[in-house]
Write a protein that holds these residues in place. Structure first.
Motif, PDB file in Angstrom:
ATOM      1  N   GLY A 144       0.859  -1.235  -0.036  1.00  0.00           N
ATOM      2  CA  GLY A 144       0.041   0.035   0.058  1.00  0.00           C
ATOM      3  C   GLY A 144       0.811   1.234   0.013  1.00  0.00           C
ATOM      4  O   GLY A 144       0.208   2.348   0.022  1.00  0.00           O
ATOM      5  N   VAL A 145       1.980   1.201  -0.192  1.00  0.00           N
ATOM      6  CA  VAL A 145       2.984   2.355  -0.177  1.00  0.00           C
ATOM      7  C   VAL A 145       3.785   2.572  -1.366  1.00  0.00           C
ATOM      8  O   VAL A 145       4.239   1.635  -1.912  1.00  0.00           O
ATOM      9  CB  VAL A 145       4.133   2.094   1.170  1.00  0.00           C
ATOM     10  N   VAL A 146       3.640   4.054  -1.930  1.00  0.00           N
ATOM     11  CA  VAL A 146       4.490   3.886  -3.125  1.00  0.00           C
ATOM     12  C   VAL A 146       5.961   4.136  -2.747  1.00  0.00           C
ATOM     13  O   VAL A 146       6.433   4.795  -1.968  1.00  0.00           O
ATOM     14  CB  VAL A 146       3.919   5.424  -3.828  1.00  0.00           C
ATOM     15  N   LYS A 147       6.599   3.369  -3.516  1.00  0.00           N
ATOM     16  CA  LYS A 147       8.239   3.357  -3.332  1.00  0.00           C
ATOM     17  C   LYS A 147       9.117   3.619  -4.524  1.00  0.00           C
ATOM     18  O   LYS A 147      10.202   3.686  -4.566  1.00  0.00           O
ATOM     19  CB  LYS A 147       8.554   1.720  -2.935  1.00  0.00           C
ATOM     20  N   GLY A 148       8.295   4.354  -5.342  1.00  0.00           N
ATOM     21  CA  GLY A 148       8.928   4.845  -6.454  1.00  0.00           C
ATOM     22  C   GLY A 148       8.410   4.507  -7.848  1.00  0.00           C
ATOM     23  O   GLY A 148       7.207   4.376  -7.953  1.00  0.00           O
ATOM     24  N   VAL A 149       9.160   4.492  -8.773  1.00  0.00           N
ATOM     25  CA  VAL A 149       8.350   4.229 -10.310  1.00  0.00           C
ATOM     26  C   VAL A 149       9.408   3.231 -11.110  1.00  0.00           C
ATOM     27  O   VAL A 149      10.730   3.109 -10.803  1.00  0.00           O
ATOM     28  CB  VAL A 149       8.254   5.549 -11.208  1.00  0.00           C
ATOM     29  N   GLN A 194      -6.565   4.471  -7.266  1.00  0.00           N
ATOM     30  CA  GLN A 194      -6.137   3.495  -6.325  1.00  0.00           C
ATOM     31  C   GLN A 194      -6.293   3.804  -5.127  1.00  0.00           C
ATOM     32  O   GLN A 194      -6.613   3.008  -4.177  1.00  0.00           O
ATOM     33  CB  GLN A 194      -4.618   3.024  -6.608  1.00  0.00           C
ATOM     34  N   TYR A 195      -6.128   5.027  -4.746  1.00  0.00           N
ATOM     35  CA  TYR A 195      -6.102   5.635  -3.282  1.00  0.00           C
ATOM     36  C   TYR A 195      -7.504   6.300  -3.113  1.00  0.00           C
ATOM     37  O   TYR A 195      -7.592   6.864  -2.106  1.00  0.00           O
ATOM     38  CB  TYR A 195      -4.896   6.328  -2.866  1.00  0.00           C
ATOM     39  N   GLN A 196      -8.354   6.335  -4.019  1.00  0.00           N
ATOM     40  CA  GLN A 196      -9.685   6.981  -4.080  1.00  0.00           C
ATOM     41  C   GLN A 196      -9.353   8.429  -3.599  1.00  0.00           C
ATOM     42  O   GLN A 196     -10.096   9.089  -2.723  1.00  0.00           O
ATOM     43  CB  GLN A 196     -10.403   6.363  -3.088  1.00  0.00           C
ATOM     44  N   LEU A 197      -8.475   9.055  -4.283  1.00  0.00           N
ATOM     45  CA  LEU A 197      -8.176  10.568  -3.830  1.00  0.00           C
ATOM     46  C   LEU A 197      -9.246  11.526  -4.105  1.00  0.00           C
ATOM     47  O   LEU A 197      -9.187  12.649  -3.590  1.00  0.00           O
ATOM     48  CB  LEU A 197      -6.736  11.054  -4.267  1.00  0.00           C
ATOM     49  N   ALA A 198     -10.117  11.219  -5.170  1.00  0.00           N
ATOM     50  CA  ALA A 198     -11.078  12.205  -5.432  1.00  0.00           C
ATOM     51  C   ALA A 198     -12.668  11.915  -4.738  1.00  0.00           C
ATOM     52  O   ALA A 198     -13.217  12.705  -5.027  1.00  0.00           O
ATOM     53  CB  ALA A 198     -11.119  12.142  -6.984  1.00  0.00           C
ATOM     54  N   LYS A 199     -12.578  11.047  -3.929  1.00  0.00           N
ATOM     55  CA  LYS A 199     -13.548  10.844  -3.335  1.00  0.00           C
ATOM     56  C   LYS A 199     -14.204  11.977  -2.518  1.00  0.00           C
ATOM     57  O   LYS A 199     -13.622  12.789  -1.798  1.00  0.00           O
ATOM     58  CB  LYS A 199     -13.338   9.563  -2.266  1.00  0.00           C
ATOM     59  N   THR A 314      -2.208  13.672  -0.867  1.00  0.00           N
ATOM     60  CA  THR A 314      -1.050  12.778  -0.133  1.00  0.00           C
ATOM     61  C   THR A 314      -1.632  11.385  -0.012  1.00  0.00           C
ATOM     62  O   THR A 314      -2.886  11.200  -0.221  1.00  0.00           O
ATOM     63  CB  THR A 314      -0.794  13.265   1.245  1.00  0.00           C
ATOM     64  N   PHE A 315      -0.485  10.495  -0.069  1.00  0.00           N
ATOM     65  CA  PHE A 315      -0.793   9.241  -0.133  1.00  0.00           C
ATOM     66  C   PHE A 315       0.596   8.427   0.605  1.00  0.00           C
ATOM     67  O   PHE A 315       1.353   9.283   0.429  1.00  0.00           O
ATOM     68  CB  PHE A 315      -1.197   8.375  -1.499  1.00  0.00           C
ATOM     69  N   PRO A 316       0.405   7.304   1.133  1.00  0.00           N
ATOM     70  CA  PRO A 316       1.814   6.897   1.548  1.00  0.00           C
ATOM     71  C   PRO A 316       2.885   6.865   0.776  1.00  0.00           C
ATOM     72  O   PRO A 316       2.656   6.046  -0.390  1.00  0.00           O
ATOM     73  CB  PRO A 316       1.281   5.313   2.198  1.00  0.00           C
TER      74      PRO A 316
END
Length: 546
Positions: A144-149, A194-199, A314-316
């Motif tokens: 659940g954590v973004v670690k890069g690309v 994925q993180y439902q940031l626009a909810k 923001t997201f993890p």
């Protein structure tokens, strides 16, 4: 490769973030390892904006930008704002009735691409590692954590097979990753979902901006003059098609001219490109262009939902910054200074976390407080109703209501209005719409699409996989064609999409080599069937002075 901070995108937001991180590290006597990747052939190659530039954020980032040689060479000396009533008539708005956000005293007419090139030099001088032709393809998400690309592979043919030039895409990992891909960023789009940031937010809204650069006769040139317009050729009173025009006089007998068309338009026969071409024949515009030479062309979608549509940023493990989130202030027709401030606020939040000993992976919840305490939030709040007024009431009445809110109430109506209709759902069926016959290009003021694409210096590796992916290959012919006469043929400003063949042999052709990366297809396709993905790094337009 591992870094403290990875920045994805070499536009004003990403560069400002990278620079600010290094500045904060220097102030604290510490080290922050920063990498910035850009998919274009160089920083600036994919940058397109009007652009009248407000230097507020630049003043904060580099108070000595003049001494450092920032390319802000043409201060605004005048604003002309017109309502175009027809193809020959126009009304110039008295300055007294111009909404405050449209005043440009203290601003500069610039090439944003060249400003980004200058900022890249400043970033590298501070120790930022900047890599062009590195196309970030997917986010690395673990637990659940973004670690890069992950970067895209190079040397893959259209069948997905490795060629002799094959080079696998690397993983770039970081404690924090800042996504600054610009409007409709393809990774930002994934993260928002994925993180439902626009909810709980209004749906995002978009426009397409089409721009040309001209060299004109000296006697027609007025350095520093800004010309804005609304009305013809788009619908003046209704909401079938909204937008506005611009013409800016830079230095060296150069002007830039463009048309912005809201992607909420309803007529599937509308072609933003062709609307722009006939717009240039209006006497108020032709007086500057006639006898000149067109030397540049480009197009780009822009995000215009404002504060009401701004997702959680923001997201993890990271942040969305700039127009990847949607910080453009459409009431000002400006997003560079807001993108820069967004990146700076993000950088300051990340630096504080790193200095406190963070190993990354957490959610940078302090960003929201910084954002809401900043002039960026205040500016977006004051303009939150602008787009809604236009969509609901048209450019004349909506513009009048906006004038009242901005000039009489200081942008602080006690009400917030909402626009909940999705842009891609706005099209009427072709059977209920009027066909539009566009004039043939004359080769002097108006031009065909392919000659325009040539001026954008667009290029993709010939044999690479098509980067415009259809979720269902049957939809264009089986559904979009009978329902909407397949609008991709017209909303694309680069001739990428064609319906070829006759009768039962009709097929949907994608000329991906022409794509200028405007993202309009990803936004406007009524079936949401087209997904824009990053092509091989370095592909796309190569804008010189956009």
């Amino acid at each position: 490769m591992e870094y403290d901070v990875l920045v994805v995108g070499g536009g004003p937001a990403g560069l400002s973030a990278a620079i600010r991180l290094k500045q904060k590290a220097a102030e604290a006597g510490k080290e922050i390892n920063v990498c910035l990747v850009e998919k274009g052939s160089e920083v600036g190659a994919h940058i397109l904006s009007g652009a009248v530039f407000e230097p507020r954020a630049l003043n904060e980032l580099f108070p000595d930008w003049k001494e450092k040689g920032a390319p802000l060479n043409t201060p605004v000396v005048g604003d002309d704002i017109y309502f175009f009533r027809s193809e020959t008539a126009a009304f110039k708005m008295p300055n007294l009735f111009v909404p405050k956000p449209m005043h440009n005293e203290g601003n500069y007419i610039i090439s944003l691409a060249n400003l980004c090139r200058w900022m890249k030099d400043q970033a590298e001088a501070l120790g930022v590692e900047v890599y062009a032709e590195f196309a970030a393809q997917t986010p690395i998400v673990e637990d659940g954590v973004v670690k890069g690309v992950t970067l895209g592979d190079k040397g893959v043919n259209h069948k997905g097979e490795q060629t002799s030039d094959y080079a696998p895409g690397m993983e770039l990992r970081a404690k924090y990753t800042l996504f600054a891909e610009g409007c409709r960023g393809h990774i930002g789009k994934q993260l928002i979902e994925q993180y439902q940031l626009a909810k709980g937010k209004d749906p995002q809204h978009y426009a397409i901006g089409i721009k040309e650069i001209w060299t004109i006769p000296a006697e027609q040139h007025k350095p520093g003059l800004v010309v804005h317009g609304a009305g013809w050729p788009l619908n003046l009173l209704g909401t079938e098609a909204l937008g506005g025009s611009f013409l800016y006089h830079l230095e060296n007998n150069t002007v830039v001219c463009g048309l912005i068309v809201d992607l909420s338009y309803t007529n599937p026969y509308l072609s933003p490109y062709d609307e722009f071409q006939r717009f240039k024949h209006h006497p108020k515009i032709a007086q500057y262009l006639q006898g000149g030479k067109r030397v540049g062309y480009g197009a780009r979608a822009l995000v215009k939902g404002g504060l009401n549509s701004l997702p959680k940023q923001t997201f993890p493990g990271g942040l969305l910054i700039g127009d990847d989130a949607g910080t453009l202030n459409f009431a000002k027709i400006k997003g560079s200074h807001t993108a820069m401030k967004s990146g700076m606020l993000g950088a300051e939040t990340v630096a504080e976390a790193l200095f406190a000993g963070s190993e990354g992976g957490d959610e940078l919840t302090g960003y929201q407080q910084k954002f809401e305490s900043s002039w960026l939030y205040e500016e977006l709040y004051k303009s939150r109703n602008f787009g809604v007024f236009l969509h609901k009431f048209g450019s004349l009445i909506g513009g009048a209501i906006n004038y009242i809110e901005q000039n009489w109430f200081g942008g602080k109506f006690p009400w917030t209005f909402h626009d909940l209709k999705l842009d891609h759902a706005a099209l009427k069926p072709a059977a209920q719409s009027q066909k539009i016959e566009y004039p043939k290009a004359d080769g002097k003021l108006s031009f065909d699409k392919l000659s325009s694409v040539f001026l954008s210096s667009t290029n993709h590796a010939e044999d690479q996989p098509v980067h415009l992916v259809l979720k269902d290959k049957t939809i264009p012919i089986a559904k979009n064609l009978p329902m909407y006469d397949e609008p991709a043929q017209r909303y694309c400003p680069a001739g990428v999409y064609e319906v070829v063949g006759e009768g039962q042999d009709k097929r949907f052709q994608i000329n991906a080599q022409n794509c200028v990366h405007c993202k309009t297809c990803d936004i406007k396709d009524p079936a949401q069937n087209i997904t824009w993905v990053a092509p091989e790094g370095g592909g796309g337009p190569n804008y010189a002075n956009m």
